[in-house]
Design an enzyme around this catalytic site. Structure first.
Site, PDB file in Angstrom:
ATOM      1  N   HIS A 187     -30.203 -34.925  23.977  1.00  0.00           N
ATOM      2  CA  HIS A 187     -29.171 -35.415  23.101  1.00  0.00           C
ATOM      3  C   HIS A 187     -27.949 -35.930  23.416  1.00  0.00           C
ATOM      4  O   HIS A 187     -27.136 -35.527  23.690  1.00  0.00           O
ATOM      5  CB  HIS A 187     -28.789 -34.407  22.042  1.00  0.00           C
ATOM      6  CG  HIS A 187     -28.493 -34.722  20.831  1.00  0.00           C
ATOM      7  ND1 HIS A 187     -28.747 -33.714  19.593  1.00  0.00           N
ATOM      8  CD2 HIS A 187     -27.625 -35.610  20.352  1.00  0.00           C
ATOM      9  CE1 HIS A 187     -27.984 -34.589  18.508  1.00  0.00           C
ATOM     10  NE2 HIS A 187     -27.382 -35.307  18.865  1.00  0.00           N
TER      11      HIS A 187
ATOM     12  N   ASP B  34     -30.802 -38.569  13.915  1.00  0.00           N
ATOM     13  CA  ASP B  34     -29.531 -37.856  14.393  1.00  0.00           C
ATOM     14  C   ASP B  34     -28.161 -38.436  13.811  1.00  0.00           C
ATOM     15  O   ASP B  34     -28.244 -39.896  13.760  1.00  0.00           O
ATOM     16  CB  ASP B  34     -29.467 -37.475  15.627  1.00  0.00           C
ATOM     17  CG  ASP B  34     -28.112 -36.719  16.114  1.00  0.00           C
ATOM     18  OD1 ASP B  34     -28.003 -35.651  15.592  1.00  0.00           O
ATOM     19  OD2 ASP B  34     -27.551 -37.193  16.748  1.00  0.00           O
TER      20      ASP B  34
ATOM     21  N   ASN C 247     -19.698 -33.133  14.266  1.00  0.00           N
ATOM     22  CA  ASN C 247     -20.764 -32.613  13.405  1.00  0.00           C
ATOM     23  C   ASN C 247     -21.898 -32.059  14.265  1.00  0.00           C
ATOM     24  O   ASN C 247     -22.631 -32.944  14.865  1.00  0.00           O
ATOM     25  CB  ASN C 247     -20.897 -34.106  12.574  1.00  0.00           C
ATOM     26  CG  ASN C 247     -21.852 -33.681  11.370  1.00  0.00           C
ATOM     27  OD1 ASN C 247     -22.186 -32.619  10.909  1.00  0.00           O
ATOM     28  ND2 ASN C 247     -22.439 -34.626  10.683  1.00  0.00           N
TER      29      ASN C 247
ATOM     30  N   ASP D  93     -25.039 -33.577  22.899  1.00  0.00           N
ATOM     31  CA  ASP D  93     -24.768 -34.478  21.797  1.00  0.00           C
ATOM     32  C   ASP D  93     -23.503 -35.128  22.469  1.00  0.00           C
ATOM     33  O   ASP D  93     -22.358 -35.333  21.400  1.00  0.00           O
ATOM     34  CB  ASP D  93     -24.067 -33.630  20.716  1.00  0.00           C
ATOM     35  CG  ASP D  93     -24.098 -34.393  19.496  1.00  0.00           C
ATOM     36  OD1 ASP D  93     -24.314 -35.571  19.374  1.00  0.00           O
ATOM     37  OD2 ASP D  93     -23.985 -33.681  18.094  1.00  0.00           O
TER      38      ASP D  93
ATOM     39  N   HIS E 243     -28.715 -29.485  17.805  1.00  0.00           N
ATOM     40  CA  HIS E 243     -27.262 -28.712  17.747  1.00  0.00           C
ATOM     41  C   HIS E 243     -27.246 -27.806  16.475  1.00  0.00           C
ATOM     42  O   HIS E 243     -26.292 -27.888  15.630  1.00  0.00           O
ATOM     43  CB  HIS E 243     -26.009 -29.742  17.381  1.00  0.00           C
ATOM     44  CG  HIS E 243     -26.530 -31.055  16.564  1.00  0.00           C
ATOM     45  ND1 HIS E 243     -26.964 -30.622  15.328  1.00  0.00           N
ATOM     46  CD2 HIS E 243     -26.534 -32.346  16.510  1.00  0.00           C
ATOM     47  CE1 HIS E 243     -27.070 -31.730  14.578  1.00  0.00           C
ATOM     48  NE2 HIS E 243     -26.646 -32.913  15.431  1.00  0.00           N
TER      49      HIS E 243
ATOM     50  N   ASN F  28     -29.207 -43.845  16.908  1.00  0.00           N
ATOM     51  CA  ASN F  28     -28.061 -44.406  15.821  1.00  0.00           C
ATOM     52  C   ASN F  28     -27.079 -45.438  16.428  1.00  0.00           C
ATOM     53  O   ASN F  28     -25.849 -45.464  16.482  1.00  0.00           O
ATOM     54  CB  ASN F  28     -27.254 -43.395  15.145  1.00  0.00           C
ATOM     55  CG  ASN F  28     -26.582 -42.559  16.081  1.00  0.00           C
ATOM     56  OD1 ASN F  28     -26.561 -42.516  17.068  1.00  0.00           O
ATOM     57  ND2 ASN F  28     -25.337 -42.084  15.594  1.00  0.00           N
TER      58      ASN F  28
ATOM     59  N   ARG G 257     -24.661 -45.422  22.650  1.00  0.00           N
ATOM     60  CA  ARG G 257     -23.771 -46.298  21.833  1.00  0.00           C
ATOM     61  C   ARG G 257     -24.307 -47.543  22.237  1.00  0.00           C
ATOM     62  O   ARG G 257     -23.863 -48.572  21.082  1.00  0.00           O
ATOM     63  CB  ARG G 257     -22.207 -46.101  22.173  1.00  0.00           C
ATOM     64  CG  ARG G 257     -21.716 -44.849  21.915  1.00  0.00           C
ATOM     65  CD  ARG G 257     -21.687 -44.701  20.356  1.00  0.00           C
ATOM     66  NE  ARG G 257     -20.968 -43.190  20.123  1.00  0.00           N
ATOM     67  CZ  ARG G 257     -21.435 -42.452  19.063  1.00  0.00           C
ATOM     68  NH1 ARG G 257     -22.784 -42.623  18.571  1.00  0.00           N
ATOM     69  NH2 ARG G 257     -20.800 -41.319  18.861  1.00  0.00           N
TER      70      ARG G 257
END
Lengths: 313, 428
Positions: B55, B149, B275, B302, B229, B89, B59
């Site tokens: 995870h 995610d 988050n 994460d 997570h 994402n 970017r």
């Protein structure tokens, strides 16, 4: 006192009593022909308002002007949340203009805290309402108003009714009134009480009728109609029926009990017109007291150790 | 001819010191070292299998101001990772074979660690239509992990279909468990503190309700599910229950959820905004216990880089997320090893073997540190300490919540197929 006033919790009992007694001196000015003091001459107070709030802004403005401070009103339309100028850049601009105190109203909880503690500005910061967090000068003016009518607040029973979940007024009042020794009861439908409220220094109730007879002061909170769309209560009518203060409920109050509202009121929703306009209502006086209390706060944060009102006349 | 490394007197997983030879990309017997092998003194060091992160947010493409594949994998190598799974994402979203192959290729070009792209479950992460999962699986990037995610696949029918569909290529859906209606505008863990701070609450039930639904769906359709997570005590309980029932579910915990609590939100400093949010101390203890007893299978970082301006603002305006790659092993040491909850073999399972197995890359990663295995190895000094200085990070971003904290341990060297990506704590 601390350098900033961000939360009612920043005030010790001594601090709070000092603000209230200073406000009493400031209040006495209102009865004089010349309502102005030279205490903050040459100091600059910036009213930084990211949210529209005419009444709080003019209250701070009047307070600063009566202390002879220079006042800059900065209405920052659209906070960084809506991709305008960032809070930081606005703060740096004010710093560059030589602001001594920044009075900030912001839609984001904690924005004044960020302003005070991120190294962006050196000014004293006064929270004039941040999101759903706090509004400490409102709590001070409420306590001041109560004290004028009820005397010392030790053991006094204060009932605060309405949208506690979203109310910065309720948060600050709960903290300050507890500091001053009052017994606070928050009354709301369960949907409008925050999680964890059982650990606040207050009582809570879902039943307005049972809370009213013992109250020394009843403070009605504004209920925004958009809360209805959040499903917090079924209809405005049901809310009014269960949690609105009307003439019938007012009749159950003790003779000395006062009725308060931080404004702006939604007449017919949380309070009926006959209550708002009754002899018990101190709502207009709250506004007058707001100026005195804000004078006291600005004076104590910026000013001096000298008595504010005194020898110079 | 690549360099061969002879690591002398190193303790594999904390065991008796031995010599390891990394030769031609493979682990060999130290006794067979050629004369020209570069010798590394492993005294006091622990050898772990190269870490695998399931995870990571790299970017790129789209937010190269926050991180690039190059910078993110440098940070990964410094953290002891030899493989990372890059979340989908990005902008554009990694929902086509084209985007996942781009990320995969950028990883190969950077060369600091292997990059395995995660494919989006739904087109544009919109939660309405399945992305071409098969095309991503069949691409050069060989995608096996699919995740929206950052967003939850909240539509139960769509989640069911995704769970079923990926069976065709042995994929797994990694769910960001967040009931969207229960978390509208949510800013921090819902509890006493959120009420006091006036920050909208992110209730534990919004995570637990989705996990409970998903384990039931996974059981119903006989698919495997991975929970991203996991952050609450209730989530640990639900996964424990599902595993006891035989549901094919795996779960991950993040380093920050092993150490930090929601009390930090009282600073209103969005460096602590993440988050799912930082939870209560009781949640932290439950997550640690779940990680120790195997209910939670892996630690995943994460790692979520954000440019300074997205954190240097008021809380509500700030982005969610924190850096994690360079500090993960230290946080695990501090919270799990130094507390006696895990030994180093347990760390290897949770940070290398298990994530590689879930990601279906066990042929290359997550292998034991043994003769004949691929030479993906980390040398770690558990007795070193360091003070975290964000300015020293290899990431392009600085949003580490550990700034100024003294953490135990230091990654001394990382080897990817026998090639040093980090030596003496520095990226090569």
């Amino acid at each position: 006192m601390k350098r900033h006033l961000l939360s009612a919790a920043d005030l010790s009992r001594d601090d709070a009593e000092l603000v209230l007694s200073t406000a009493e001196e400031m209040r006495s000015l209102a009865d004089r022909p010349i309502k102005k003091l030279p205490a903050l001459r040459g100091r600059t107070v910036v009213n930084l308002f990211f949210e529209d709030s005419t009444r709080t802004r003019i209250s701070f403005e009047a307070a600063a002007k009566r202390l002879s401070a220079d006042v800059i009103n900065f209405a920052a339309k659209g906070s960084s949340l809506s991709k305008g100028e960032s809070l930081k850049d606005t703060a740096l601009t004010l710093e560059a203009m030589g602001a001594d105190a920044v009075v900030v109203r912001h839609g984001a909880s904690g924005a004044p805290h960020r302003l005070a503690h991120s190294g962006w500005v050196r000014s004293n910061v006064v929270n004039a309402g941040d999101g759903t967090h706090e509004h400490p000068t409102q709590a001070l003016l409420d306590a001041f108003t109560m004290t004028r009518h009820l005397g010392a607040l030790d053991g006094r029973r204060i009932v605060i009714v309405g949208d506690v979940l979203h109310s910065r007024v309720a948060r600050s009042n709960a903290l300050l009134l507890h500091t001053l020794g009052a017994e606070v009861t928050l009354v709301a439908p369960p949907t409008l009480l925050p999680v964890g409220i059982e650990n606040w220094p207050v009582e809570t109730s879902y039943d307005l009728d049972s809370a009213l007879p013992k109250a020394d002061a009843v403070m009605m909170l504004r209920v925004q109609r958009e809360r209805m769309h959040g499903g917090f209560f079924p209809t405005a009518r049901e809310y009014s029926r269960r949690y609105g203060l009307d003439g019938r409920r007012m009749a159950s109050l003790q003779d000395h009990t006062i009725v308060m509202h931080p404004g702006p009121m939604v007449r017919g929703m949380e309070i009926t017109a006959d209550v708002a306009d009754s002899d018990r209502s101190v709502i207009v006086e709250q506004v007058t007291n707001g100026v005195a209390v804000r004078m006291a706060v600005l004076y104590l944060l910026l000013g001096g150790s000298e008595p504010a009102v005194g020898g110079e006349e | 001819m690549s360099t061969n490394y002879l690591i002398k007197n190193v303790s594999v997983l904390g065991g008796t010191p031995t010599d390891l030879l990394l030769q031609d990309g493979v682990i060999a017997d130290g006794a067979d070292a050629p004369d020209d092998a570069e010798v590394i003194d492993g005294t006091g060091l622990i050898a772990l299998p190269g870490l695998v992160d399931l995870h990571t947010h790299l970017r790129e493409p789209g937010r190269e101001d926050a991180e690039t594949v190059e910078s993110g994998t440098r940070a990964a190598a410094l953290g002891g990772f030899t493989a990372v799974h890059a979340m989908a994402n990005t902008e554009p979203v990694a929902d086509t074979a084209g985007v996942v192959e781009q990320v995969w290729r950028l990883g190969r070009e950077a060369g600091h660690c292997d990059v395995f792209p995660v494919g989006a479950v739904t087109v544009g992460l919109q939660g309405t239509q399945l992305a071409e999962l098969g095309a991503m699986a069949d691409s050069a990037a060989r995608v096996r992990v699919f995740s929206d995610d950052g967003k939850c696949v909240h539509d139960p029918v769509l989640m069911r279909r995704a769970l079923e569909y990926v069976k065709a290529f042995d994929g797994v859906v990694a769910q960001h468990a967040q009931e969207p209606r229960l978390t509208e505008g949510a800013q921090m863990n819902e509890g006493e503190l959120s009420g006091r701070l006036g920050l909208a609450g992110w209730p534990a039930v919004a995570e637990e309700a989705i996990i409970a639904r998903d384990v039931l769906l996974a059981e119903h359709v006989g698919s495997r599910l991975h929970v991203c997570h996991l952050s609450t005590a209730g989530s640990v309980e639900i996964v424990r229950w599902a595993k006891a029932k035989g549901v094919d579910v795996t779960a991950e915990a993040c380093p920050h959820h092993l150490l930090l609590t929601d009390e930090l939100a009282a600073t209103y400093d969005p460096i602590y905004k993440v988050n799912p949010p930082l939870r209560s101390a009781a949640d932290v203890e439950a997550v640690k216990a779940g990680l120790a007893d195997g209910t939670i299978d892996i630690v995943a970082t994460d790692h979520a880089p954000h440019p300074h301006e997205d954190k240097d603002c008021e809380w509500a305006a700030a982005a969610f997320g924190m850096l994690g790659l360079e500090t993960a092993l230290s946080i695990v040491q501090q919270t799990m090893v130094d507390t006696g909850l895990l030994d180093w073999a347990g760390v290897a399972e949770r940070m290398s073997y298990n994530p590689a197995r879930i990601g279906r890359i066990s042929d290359q990663h997550g292998r034991p540190v043994e003769v004949g295995e691929p030479a993906n190895v980390v040398l770690y000094d558990p007795r070193a300490t360091r003070t975290v200085d964000p300015a020293e990070s290899a990431s392009l971003s600085r949003n580490t919540p550990y700034r100024g904290m003294e953490l135990p341990g230091r990654v001394v060297a990382t080897f990817l197929r026998g090639k040093a990506t980090v030596l003496d704590g520095k990226v090569l």
